[in-house]
Design a protein around this motif. Structure first.
Motif, short mmCIF file in Angstrom:
data_model
loop_
_atom_site.label_atom_id
_atom_site.label_comp_id
_atom_site.label_asym_id
_atom_site.label_seq_id
_atom_site.Cartn_x
_atom_site.Cartn_y
_atom_site.Cartn_z
N TYR B 36 0.85 -1.18 0.00
CA TYR B 36 0.00 0.00 0.00
C TYR B 36 0.89 1.24 0.00
O TYR B 36 2.00 1.22 0.53
N GLN B 38 0.92 5.65 0.49
CA GLN B 38 0.22 6.86 0.95
C GLN B 38 1.04 8.07 0.52
O GLN B 38 2.11 8.34 1.09
N ARG B 43 -5.13 9.56 0.74
CA ARG B 43 -5.47 8.39 1.51
C ARG B 43 -4.64 7.19 1.12
O ARG B 43 -4.04 7.15 0.04
N LEU B 44 -4.61 6.23 2.00
CA LEU B 44 -3.90 4.98 1.75
C LEU B 44 -4.54 4.26 0.56
O LEU B 44 -5.77 4.16 0.47
N LEU B 46 -4.06 0.90 -2.49
CA LEU B 46 -3.35 -0.30 -2.90
C LEU B 46 -2.43 0.00 -4.06
O LEU B 46 -2.83 0.63 -5.04
N ARG B 49 -0.61 -6.28 -5.41
CA ARG B 49 -0.79 -7.46 -4.59
C ARG B 49 -0.13 -8.63 -5.32
O ARG B 49 -0.14 -8.68 -6.55
N TYR B 86 3.71 0.87 2.68
CA TYR B 86 3.41 -0.13 3.70
C TYR B 86 3.27 -1.50 3.06
O TYR B 86 2.51 -1.68 2.10
N LEU B 98 -5.97 -6.79 7.46
CA LEU B 98 -4.59 -6.54 7.01
C LEU B 98 -3.68 -6.37 8.22
O LEU B 98 -4.02 -5.65 9.16
N PHE B 100 -0.11 -4.85 8.94
CA PHE B 100 0.82 -3.95 8.27
C PHE B 100 2.20 -3.96 8.91
O PHE B 100 2.35 -4.16 10.11
#
Lengths: 114, 110
Positions: B36, B38, B43-44, B46, B49, B86, B98, B100
């Motif tokens: 992730y 930021q 905002r955080l 994705l 993956r 992250y 999640l 982190f």
């Protein structure tokens, strides 16, 4: 479309007061997650909802913390008798379903306890 | 307990240099791994993956189960890559919560 929204964006309260934080997930998302972002602890999971049920509350730090979700949509995180260590950014995320779907995060609520 | 470790709090590189953000995890099963990001005042979100095996904004990450690592790499860093990154994992049988790492701040200098 609209993303996850949270209110208020900032909240300053006095130690001992109760606060309520609100999360509006993306429409149609059945799973909703609460996380906390603080300087000392990083990003921590608090609780998640599938529909209106909360199968996992394991991250709630104490019984002063509670959360509910109604109508499979809006969620409220309540902190009773706030303490200074509760100061953090509280993040909400939603996903279409729980488990491995992508989580979309809100902007967060910055809580400051004086 | 499951844990994600990002050993670097801050990583500073020059524009055009390769960048690698390290992530190690501890879990004996088969977690799903994420990165992730930021950006400042955003905002955080994705980034990627492991299950999709995509390259996003030039970033890639390979899951190494033997070394329990999921390092994020980009061959040529850009100034707009400056952000907080992250690493996170989720376990399929725990509702998708999640876990982190502590995050790595990437600073790309001109």
């Amino acid at each position: 479309g609209a993303g996850v929204s949270q209110s208020p964006s900032n909240k300053v309260t006095e130690k001992g007061k109760d606060v309520e934080l609100r999360c509006d997930p993306i429409s149609g998302h059945t799973a909703l997650y609460w996380y906390r972002q603080s300087l000392g602890q990083g990003l921590e999971f608090l609780i998640y909802f599938q529909g209106n049920s909360a199968p996992d509350k394991s991250g709630l730090p104490s019984d002063r913390f509670s959360a509910e979700r109604t109508g499979g949509s809006v969620s409220t995180l309540t902190i009773q008798r706030t303490q200074q260590e509760d100061s953090a950014v509280y993040l909400c995320a939603s996903s279409l379903v729980a488990f491995t779907d992508t989580q979309y995060f809100g902007p967060g609520t910055r809580l400051t306890v004086l | 307990a499951q844990r994600v470790t990002q050993p670097e709090k801050l990583l500073s590189v020059f524009k055009g240099a390769p960048v690698e953000l390290k992530c190690n995890y501890s879990y004996s099963g088969s977690p799903e791994l994420f990165w992730y990001v930021q950006y400042s005042r955003q905002r955080l979100q994705l980034l990627l993956r492991h299950i999709s095996r995509e390259s996003i904004k030039g970033f890639t990450a390979d899951l190494n189960k033997g070394e329990t690592s999921f390092h994020l790499k980009k061959p040529f860093a850009q100034e707009e890559d400056s952000a907080m990154y992250y690493c996170a994992l989720t376990l399929g049988n725990q509702g998708g919560k999640l876990i982190f790492g502590q995050g790595t701040e990437l600073s790309v200098k001109p």
